[in-house]
Motif scaffolding. Structure first.
Motif, PDB file in Angstrom:
ATOM      1  N   ALA A  56       0.835  -1.197   0.000  1.00 25.40           N
ATOM      2  CA  ALA A  56       0.000   0.000   0.000  1.00 25.40           C
ATOM      3  C   ALA A  56       0.872   1.251   0.000  1.00 25.40           C
ATOM      4  N   TYR A  57       0.265   2.343  -0.450  1.00 25.00           N
ATOM      5  CA  TYR A  57       0.907   3.662  -0.401  1.00 25.00           C
ATOM      6  C   TYR A  57       0.337   4.447   0.770  1.00 25.00           C
ATOM      7  N   MET A  58       1.203   5.093   1.548  1.00 27.73           N
ATOM      8  CA  MET A  58       0.755   5.961   2.629  1.00 27.73           C
ATOM      9  C   MET A  58       1.262   7.369   2.374  1.00 27.73           C
ATOM     10  N   VAL A  59       0.368   8.349   2.545  1.00 27.49           N
ATOM     11  CA  VAL A  59       0.673   9.754   2.281  1.00 27.49           C
ATOM     12  C   VAL A  59       0.233  10.591   3.470  1.00 27.49           C
ATOM     13  N   LEU A  60       0.616  11.863   3.454  1.00 29.52           N
ATOM     14  CA  LEU A  60       0.079  12.788   4.438  1.00 29.52           C
ATOM     15  C   LEU A  60      -1.406  12.987   4.188  1.00 29.52           C
ATOM     16  N   THR A  61      -2.180  13.044   5.240  1.00 31.80           N
ATOM     17  CA  THR A  61      -3.609  13.287   5.121  1.00 31.80           C
ATOM     18  C   THR A  61      -3.838  14.598   4.372  1.00 31.80           C
ATOM     19  N   GLY A  62      -4.722  14.546   3.397  1.00 31.63           N
ATOM     20  CA  GLY A  62      -4.968  15.690   2.536  1.00 31.63           C
ATOM     21  C   GLY A  62      -4.340  15.541   1.175  1.00 31.63           C
ATOM     22  N   ASN A  63      -3.476  14.524   1.031  1.00 36.01           N
ATOM     23  CA  ASN A  63      -2.790  14.289  -0.241  1.00 36.01           C
ATOM     24  C   ASN A  63      -3.311  13.012  -0.901  1.00 36.01           C
ATOM     25  N   GLU A  64      -4.586  12.703  -0.656  1.00 37.98           N
ATOM     26  CA  GLU A  64      -5.151  11.445  -1.156  1.00 37.98           C
ATOM     27  C   GLU A  64      -5.272  11.396  -2.674  1.00 37.98           C
ATOM     28  N   GLY A  65      -5.205  12.543  -3.339  1.00 37.14           N
ATOM     29  CA  GLY A  65      -5.303  12.565  -4.797  1.00 37.14           C
ATOM     30  C   GLY A  65      -3.967  12.407  -5.502  1.00 37.14           C
ATOM     31  N   LEU A  66      -2.943  12.007  -4.778  1.00 37.05           N
ATOM     32  CA  LEU A  66      -1.596  11.905  -5.340  1.00 37.05           C
ATOM     33  C   LEU A  66      -1.542  10.913  -6.505  1.00 37.05           C
ATOM     34  N   ASP A  67      -0.890  11.303  -7.599  1.00 37.24           N
ATOM     35  CA  ASP A  67      -0.598  10.402  -8.715  1.00 37.24           C
ATOM     36  C   ASP A  67       0.762   9.762  -8.440  1.00 37.24           C
ATOM     37  N   VAL A  68       0.756   8.505  -8.011  1.00 42.10           N
ATOM     38  CA  VAL A  68       2.001   7.875  -7.573  1.00 42.10           C
ATOM     39  C   VAL A  68       2.980   7.636  -8.710  1.00 42.10           C
TER      40      VAL A  68
END
Length: 239
Positions: free
Chosen positions: A111-123
């Motif tokens: 899984a990918y984990m990001v900072l909350t608020g960055n859920e739209g990140l294009d990995v």
């Protein structure tokens, strides 16, 4: 996928295991819920409980040692311990250097984990952090996304928090509890299925020991006790 020094395989010829000796189980001790050090400084987790049970079923006397992930295969080959039981996925590249038992977990989604608020990140164009010499690091490199590697899983999380990386890619069973406990971190909905499940790693010269552990793993699959441990520690799908 793990970058391995293939020439170290030759050392396995001189580092064979003597069946009368204590079997030394090597783990990282830093990758919960698979393996970690508890408050008493003792090795704990799914693989501690599993390893102890496998040794009992194989009628082997075992002891545990910890080793940093980035040198865990070379130190097995050179004889510092006899078995790797450290959340290590079975891959063709690793199998060129060491041998594996059958898998004791199903392939675990990454899984990918990001900072909350960055859920739209294009990995695909993001900077991804991964632990060095893992299947996740290899996957990111093959994907062509910018990769930053770290020696420990904790450092990959810190990289996201400090902005050095946009996301971390690791086993979902490792990341999910962290995301649940930290409001500033969130899992993306996108998962990756990498590797062929987790197995015990042994020197290629230790076929007899591998057969003992293979039989013990199979017996736990047959009687359902392996599934019980998998459910207890939440390390993926049951068999």
């Amino acid at each position: 996928m793990k970058n391995l020094i293939l020439t170290t395989a030759a050392l396995a010829l001189t580092a064979g295991f003597a069946m009368a000796d204590t079997v030394r189980l090597g783990t990282e001790g830093a990758y919960p819920p698979f393996n970690f050090l508890n408050d008493a400084g003792e090795i704990d987790g799914f693989e501690r409980e599993l390893g102890d049970e496998l040794c009992a079923r194989a009628e082997l006397t075992c002891e545990w040692v910890t080793n940093d992930w980035d040198s865990i295969i070379p130190n097995l080959v050179s004889g510092n311990y006899d078995v790797i039981i450290a959340g290590m996925s079975i891959t063709p590249e690793r199998d060129e250097v060491i041998d594996f038992t059958q898998n004791y977990t199903q392939p675990d989604p990454s899984a990918y984990m990001v900072l909350t608020g960055n859920e739209g990140l294009d990995v695909t164009g993001a900077v991804i952090a991964a632990q060095t010499n893992t299947i996740q690091a290899g996957f990111v490199a093959e994907m062509g996304a910018p990769l930053v590697e770290f020696a420990t899983p904790d450092e990959t999380i810190s990289a996201v928090r400090t902005g050095e990386a946009d996301a971390v890619l690791a086993d979902k069973s490792y990341l999910a509890p962290i995301a649940e406990e930290n409001a500033d971190l969130t899992l993306l909905e996108r998962d990756e299925l990498i590797g062929g499940g987790v197995g015990m790693g042994l020197r290629e010269s230790d076929g007899e020991l591998r057969e003992k552990f293979d039989a013990a793993i199979q017996s736990m699959k047959d009687d359902g006790s392996l599934n019980t441990l998998i459910e207890k520690w939440e390390v993926g799908e049951t068999f």
